[in-house]
Design a protein around this motif. Structure first.
Motif, short mmCIF file in Angstrom:
data_model
loop_
_atom_site.label_atom_id
_atom_site.label_comp_id
_atom_site.label_asym_id
_atom_site.label_seq_id
_atom_site.Cartn_x
_atom_site.Cartn_y
_atom_site.Cartn_z
N SER A 194 -18.18 -6.69 8.67
CA SER A 194 -19.45 -7.31 9.08
C SER A 194 -19.98 -6.65 10.36
O SER A 194 -19.24 -5.95 11.06
CB SER A 194 -19.25 -8.81 9.33
N SER A 243 -15.19 -7.92 4.24
CA SER A 243 -15.56 -8.51 2.96
C SER A 243 -16.13 -7.40 2.09
O SER A 243 -16.97 -6.61 2.55
CB SER A 243 -16.60 -9.63 3.13
N ARG A 260 -18.31 -7.36 -0.03
CA ARG A 260 -19.77 -7.38 -0.27
C ARG A 260 -20.53 -6.49 0.70
O ARG A 260 -21.64 -6.05 0.41
CB ARG A 260 -20.30 -8.81 -0.20
N TYR A 261 -19.92 -6.18 1.86
CA TYR A 261 -20.63 -5.35 2.83
C TYR A 261 -20.80 -3.91 2.35
O TYR A 261 -21.67 -3.19 2.85
CB TYR A 261 -19.92 -5.39 4.19
N ASP A 276 -21.97 -3.25 -0.43
CA ASP A 276 -23.21 -3.28 -1.22
C ASP A 276 -24.45 -3.35 -0.34
O ASP A 276 -25.57 -3.33 -0.86
CB ASP A 276 -23.18 -4.49 -2.17
N TYR A 277 -24.26 -3.43 0.96
CA TYR A 277 -25.39 -3.43 1.88
C TYR A 277 -25.83 -2.00 2.18
O TYR A 277 -25.09 -1.05 1.97
CB TYR A 277 -25.01 -4.11 3.21
N GLU A 284 -9.73 -3.99 -2.87
CA GLU A 284 -11.19 -3.73 -2.90
C GLU A 284 -11.48 -2.25 -2.73
O GLU A 284 -12.33 -1.68 -3.43
CB GLU A 284 -11.86 -4.54 -1.78
N ARG A 341 -13.22 0.25 -5.57
CA ARG A 341 -14.42 1.05 -5.28
C ARG A 341 -14.17 2.52 -5.61
O ARG A 341 -15.07 3.22 -6.10
CB ARG A 341 -14.79 0.90 -3.80
#
Length: 423
Positions: free
Chosen positions: A232, A240, A242-243, A245-246, A316, A320
């Motif tokens: 983050s 996380s 999901r970061y 995908d930012y 993770e 990826r």
């Protein structure tokens, strides 16, 4: 009849049947070609018909001409995988060197601590001779789990094997902390500057590294680049998936009001084996960045590292990696200083070569043609002689970064089948 002497030819570059370069009676010093007697294929006459004597400079020039052409071809997705060989160019340590450092650390005038550990866990002599620190750590863990956590004489008194293992882990963490090199001796910075010049319409460069150090983070700072690393942007920086995908886009002042206006110099960094500045918070289980962690979250070199890779955040990162190699729209994976000794990494690369017709592989390793190379690397070498989808280059990371060309986009080529025999 006198016995025929076998000619000693070594590959400098392999890229299919027609694009190979070999040198005869060659000598190397720390991966760099220092001497040779011949080059093939090579036209020994100049434009005036005069014979030209082959030289080291000429061999390197021919090699770099071929791989420059390879990297200038079009491709869409650029993925880099770096191993210990890339950090060794800037004073990182090999596994053998970590063994030597462990001997020094555990030794006093009266006690040979590492040898006492070796004898206590019945570590085989052949692995001791190879200085296999990964096998030793695995042997210690297995002995403690299935036999007994016995005490062993060390330089600071008697200690349990589990405690000595933790001290070995701490030593590895310390020795993998590499100071930022000067700008004129920083290949990570040189290469990063080049690959981040890609068009903004292309997908972001993805860098995967098996190293624990902060050299890519330091290189990003040096070239004023933004790293998307799965953490983050709030403090403490917490992991996380999901970061990943930012992305970073510019909204104010954009000429394309209805479209994304991507910021330059942004790349993704995935640290498959953890980092010297990662730490897991025991109370919550969350993973944060801490410049001085009590215990760094790292996949230490031992057999259990494959089990560790199925835990977060390593799972993770690995997912990826596999996902990026499966992109069937022109993907290039460049492996730099990776020995092909990790089964889970090899499996992902093998699948991409066999199942993804839009996948290409480049291997940069000054020792790829050595007899001591891994079985998987030797298998790839045999396949590279048959297809131009695979490029293998005998080159140090520093020289590769310096000679890496400006790049465009890749086209598809023929399909091959490969089966990597893991050791």
């Amino acid at each position: 009849m006198a016995e025929k002497i076998k000619e000693n030819w070594k590959y400098l570059l392999i890229n299919g049947k027609s694009k190979t370069l070999e040198v005869k009676d060659s000598e190397f010093d720390k991966g760099k070609l220092t001497n040779l007697t011949d080059i093939r294929p090579f036209n020994k006459n100049d434009s005036e018909g005069k014979e030209i004597s082959p030289t080291v400079e000429l061999a390197n020039k021919e090699k770099r001409k071929v791989y420059t052409t390879f990297f200038q071809k079009p491709f869409k997705n650029l993925v880099l995988l770096t191993g210990a060989g890339s950090s060794m160019d800037v004073k990182g340590l090999s596994m053998n060197q970590l063994w030597d450092e462990s001997e020094k650390e555990f030794k006093s005038e009266k006690v040979d601590g590492l040898n006492n550990i070796i004898e206590a866990v019945k570590f085989p002599n052949e692995k001791k001779d190879k200085k296999d620190i990964e096998a030793l750590l695995s042997q210690i863990e297995g002995f403690v789990r299935f036999s007994d956590d016995i005490e062993v004489d060390s330089k600071d008194g008697r200690k349990k094997l589990s405690k000595l293992k933790e001290l070995l882990f701490k030593l590895i963490q310390e020795k993998c902390t590499i100071p930022t090199p000067s700008n004129d001796a920083f290949p990570h910075k040189v290469l990063l500057e080049k690959v981040l010049q890609r068009k903004l319409t292309s997908p972001r460069v993805k860098i995967f590294t098996l190293n624990y150090d902060l050299l890519f983070e330091d290189a990003a700072t040096a070239v004023n680049a933004i790293v998307i690393d799965g953490f983050s942007y709030t403090f403490p920086r917490t992991f996380s998936g999901r970061y990943f995908d930012y992305d970073i886009v510019q909204r104010e002042g954009s000429k394309l009001k209805e479209e994304d206006n991507f910021v330059q110099r942004v790349f993704h960094l995935h640290k498959l084996h953890g980092s010297i500045n990662w730490e897991r918070i025991e109370e919550t289980g969350s993973v944060v960045i801490n410049e001085k962690p009590k215990k760094a979250l790292m996949v230490y070199p031992r057999e259990a590292k494959y089990e560790d890779s199925y835990e977060q955040p390593f799972f993770e990162m690995m997912a990826r990696f596999q996902r990026n190699l499966r992109l069937n729209d022109d993907t290039l994976l460049v492996c730099i200083g990776y020995s092909f000794n990790d089964k889970h990494i090899n499996a992902a690369i093998e699948e991409a070569l066999n199942q993804n017709p839009g996948f290409r592989l480049a291997i940069i390793d000054p020792g790829f043609d050595n007899d001591a190379a891994s079985k998987s690397l030797k298998t790839i070498k045999e396949t590279a002689l048959q297809t131009e989808r695979i490029l293998m280059v005998s080159e140090t990371f520093t020289d590769f970064a310096n000679y890496f060309p400006e790049i465009k986009t890749y086209e598809n080529t023929q399909q091959v089948t490969i089966n990597l025999k893991n050791e």
